[in-house]
Design a protein around this motif. Structure first.
Motif, PDB file in Angstrom:
ATOM      1  N   TYR A   1       0.840  -1.193   0.000  1.00  0.00           N
ATOM      2  CA  TYR A   1       0.000   0.000   0.000  1.00  0.00           C
ATOM      3  C   TYR A   1       0.876   1.244   0.000  1.00  0.00           C
ATOM      4  CZ  TYR A   1      -3.675  -3.270   1.502  1.00  0.00           C
ATOM      5  OH  TYR A   1      -4.547  -4.323   1.583  1.00  0.00           O
ATOM      6  N   ASP A   2       0.300   2.352  -0.462  1.00  0.00           N
ATOM      7  CA  ASP A   2       1.002   3.631  -0.362  1.00  0.00           C
ATOM      8  C   ASP A   2       0.528   4.363   0.889  1.00  0.00           C
ATOM      9  OD1 ASP A   2      -1.519   4.417  -1.033  1.00  0.00           O
ATOM     10  OD2 ASP A   2      -0.940   5.672  -2.738  1.00  0.00           O
ATOM     11  N   ASN A   3       1.031   5.593   1.085  1.00  0.00           N
ATOM     12  CA  ASN A   3       0.699   6.325   2.314  1.00  0.00           C
ATOM     13  C   ASN A   3      -0.715   6.901   2.299  1.00  0.00           C
ATOM     14  OD1 ASN A   3       1.122   8.213   0.325  1.00  0.00           O
ATOM     15  ND2 ASN A   3       2.696   9.353   1.431  1.00  0.00           N
ATOM     16  N   GLN A   4      -1.457   6.687   1.217  1.00  0.00           N
ATOM     17  CA  GLN A   4      -2.865   7.101   1.167  1.00  0.00           C
ATOM     18  C   GLN A   4      -3.809   5.916   1.358  1.00  0.00           C
ATOM     19  OE1 GLN A   4      -3.620  10.328   1.048  1.00  0.00           O
ATOM     20  NE2 GLN A   4      -1.429  10.777   0.930  1.00  0.00           N
ATOM     21  N   GLY A   5      -3.257   4.727   1.579  1.00  0.00           N
ATOM     22  CA  GLY A   5      -4.080   3.546   1.766  1.00  0.00           C
ATOM     23  C   GLY A   5      -4.518   2.876   0.486  1.00  0.00           C
ATOM     24  N   ILE A   6      -3.925   3.247  -0.658  1.00  0.00           N
ATOM     25  CA  ILE A   6      -4.295   2.657  -1.949  1.00  0.00           C
ATOM     26  C   ILE A   6      -3.443   1.411  -2.187  1.00  0.00           C
ATOM     27  CG2 ILE A   6      -4.452   3.053  -4.434  1.00  0.00           C
ATOM     28  CD1 ILE A   6      -4.696   6.041  -3.821  1.00  0.00           C
ATOM     29  N   GLU A   7      -4.076   0.324  -2.542  1.00  0.00           N
ATOM     30  CA  GLU A   7      -3.348  -0.925  -2.790  1.00  0.00           C
ATOM     31  C   GLU A   7      -2.634  -0.830  -4.134  1.00  0.00           C
ATOM     32  OE1 GLU A   7      -4.152  -5.732  -3.336  1.00  0.00           O
ATOM     33  OE2 GLU A   7      -5.732  -4.420  -2.569  1.00  0.00           O
ATOM     34  N   LEU A   8      -1.318  -1.057  -4.109  1.00  0.00           N
ATOM     35  CA  LEU A   8      -0.500  -0.980  -5.318  1.00  0.00           C
ATOM     36  C   LEU A   8      -0.204  -2.352  -5.901  1.00  0.00           C
ATOM     37  CD1 LEU A   8       2.089   1.727  -4.176  1.00  0.00           C
ATOM     38  CD2 LEU A   8      -0.059   2.060  -5.398  1.00  0.00           C
TER      39      LEU A   8
END
Length: 556
Positions: free
Chosen positions: A208-215
């Motif tokens: 995940y990134d620091n915005q909570g979006i799964e990469l």
């Protein structure tokens, strides 16, 4: 008639034979008083001398080992590297005065036991900024929790067993992201920066990134129990229920190695920050050391009579702490001997261990956290008397000291607790390596530089200093195999072949004559070297008063 010149202004004085050893450039001042622009003399001209002991503290090259006999070009490079290392050590010793912060421990009044001092008393005694670093997050409905601090010590990420994942700037209490993955979270780790987050969920590994979006969702890493990130190699090490230790290169998204430990379920794992070796704890009481370059463990240490419950290694890579089902807490020496230095029997086995930057050891036993202190960095903690003790509202599930802050983060079944531990962290940080106050642009530049300086995974070994040495045994074996394969030694000097000349000077007789001349010259050199190496024979002492004989000329 020639006369002996008198000592004057034009004749330099003779050097004293008993003159002391030549001083280093940082140990002496400028030879004479220098005048400033105003005409006044500077009584302390030149750079100030630096004590040799301070310079030796920052020196990384072992001067006791002599340089190997090698070619002139290689030797000149080694000497230049030594001179550069010496110059860097002097600069580091001079800049030590700029380190304003000093480490300090908690001291009781009139022999008071510091373990009896509670966190409320410490919060009342410290300043407001330090008191704000102690807090409790009541999150009972999603616990127990695992937590992880970023390398700069500014950000905190934690994940609950019931799917709660969050990341925040714990200094300013600003929330970066908060999500519920609707799946059990077993471990959580920051990657090379606080912008990426690795979460070991019930089935697969998610990024995940620091915005909570799964990469990313990496399905080749399944049933993961523990995570460790190697910052200088950009490797994410995962331990699974199936007994596999997997190394994932996060810079290219490729699995470097998948090693079968053949020891059943792997749920105890930590890394050695000094040499990036992974330590695995097993149910048979052993701790195995692993590198991605080897399919077999580098070493196996028998630590306990029962299963190993927790393993931790200090920042210098010198000491390893282990705890087992036999209620023993042991500290081992990792400098080649792997022998226990001290041991202590606990009323209840420690399930979690953590070392601080300055050598403090924290152990979580049930709902109690004990901290032991030593003499300082690179010294083993004393297990006789606890330094600090704190009781939590739930059972401990994760421990980690915050880098560059005297704070211990504890994840338990009731939430997250940030407790103060004076003297735990390194007070001065390197702004070029881990800067807690860096901006987004500085983080991007640091990330590019770190990728360019990434260390290959094949260089992970027990002794990193051995990489700069020559493996003489392997070199001789390789030379012998090449000699057997080719039938001759390609490293030997080829025979002399005279160049052809014009105008009839390349006849067979002249070529043979030139070859013979070179051969005779080489033979003379060999004879001359052998005579120089032989000890000179002492002349026989003649009796006093004996008359010389004409046959003495033939005596040797």
């Amino acid at each position: 008639m020639e006369t002996v010149p008198k000592l004057g202004n034009n004749v330099p004085p003779k050097k004293d034979k008993l003159q002391g050893k030549k001083k280093k450039p940082w140990e002496r001042r400028s030879p004479g008083p220098q005048r400033s622009l105003s005409g006044a003399q500077d009584p302390f001209a030149g750079p100030a001398p630096v004590p040799v002991a301070v310079v030796q503290k920052f020196c990384r090259i072992d001067k006791s080992k002599k340089l190997p006999r090698s070619e002139t070009k290689i030797r000149s490079r080694l000497e230049a590297a030594e001179a550069q290392e010496e110059e860097i050590s002097v600069k580091a010793a001079r800049s030590e005065l700029l380190l304003a912060e000093e480490p300090g421990f908690l001291e009781g009044e009139n022999g008071e036991d510091t373990a009896k001092i509670c966190q409320a008393d410490i919060v009342e005694a410290v300043d407001i900024a330090s008191a704000a670093k102690h807090f409790d997050l009541n999150l009972r409905q999603f616990g127990p929790y695992r937590l992880n601090y970023s390398r700069t010590g500014r950000h905190l990420a934690f994940g609950g067993r019931r799917g709660h994942v969050a990341a925040l700037d714990w200094v300013t209490k600003k929330l970066m992201c908060e999500i519920n993955v609707m799946e059990a979270v077993r471990d959580i780790r920051f990657l090379h920066s606080e912008a990426l987050l690795a979460v070991a969920q019930n089935r697969w590994l998610h990024i995940y990134d620091n915005q909570g979006i799964e990469l990313h969702c990496i399905r080749r890493c399944d049933r993961i129990t523990r995570l460790e990130f190697l910052p200088f190699h950009f490797l994410l090490a995962t331990a699974s229920e199936t007994g596999f230790l997997t190394y994932l290169d996060v810079s290219v998204g490729k699995i470097v190695a998948a090693l079968n430990a053949r020891a059943g379920r792997l749920n105890i794992m930590t890394q050695n920050p000094y040499n990036a070796v992974i330590h695995l704890g097993h149910s048979n009481g052993t701790v195995s050391l692993w590198s991605p370059a080897m399919k077999e463990p580098l070493a196996k240490i028998l630590c306990h009579r029962g299963a190993v419950r927790a393993v931790a290694v200090d920042s210098t890579g010198t000491h390893m702490a282990t705890s087992g089902l036999d209620h023993q807490l042991k500290i081992f020496d990792l400098r080649g001997t792997f022998q226990p230095l001290s041991a202590r029997t606990l009323p209840q086995g420690a399930g979690h261990l953590a070392f601080s930057q300055r050598g403090l050891l924290a152990a979580g036993t049930g709902d109690v956290v004990n901290i032991w202190a030593g003499q300082g960095k690179a010294s083993p903690p004393s297990l006789e008397q606890p330094y600090l003790t704190h009781r939590l509202s739930g059972h401990v599930h994760g421990l980690q000291f915050c880098p560059f802050e005297d704070v211990l983060g504890v994840g338990h079944s009731g939430g997250i607790t940030s407790m103060l531990a004076p003297g735990a962290a390194e007070p001065n940080f390197d702004g070029l390596e881990s800067n807690p106050y860096r901006s987004r642009k500085q983080r991007q530049e640091w990330e590019v530089k770190a990728l360019l300086e990434k260390v290959p995974a094949e260089l992970i070994c027990l002794d990193p200093r051995a990489l700069a040495e020559v493996d003489v045994i392997s070199l001789e074996q390789e030379k012998k195999e090449r000699l057997e394969r080719l039938g001759y030694d390609p490293g030997t000097k080829p025979p002399f072949q005279p160049k052809p000349k014009q105008k009839g000077r390349s006849s067979t007789a002249s070529l043979v004559k030139r070859k013979r001349k070179v051969m005779d010259e080489e033979h003379r050199d060999k004879v001359r070297q052998s005579l120089e190496q032989q000890p000179q024979k002492q002349e026989k002492a003649k009796p006093m008063g004996a008359r010389p004989s004409a046959l003495d000329r033939f005596v040797r």
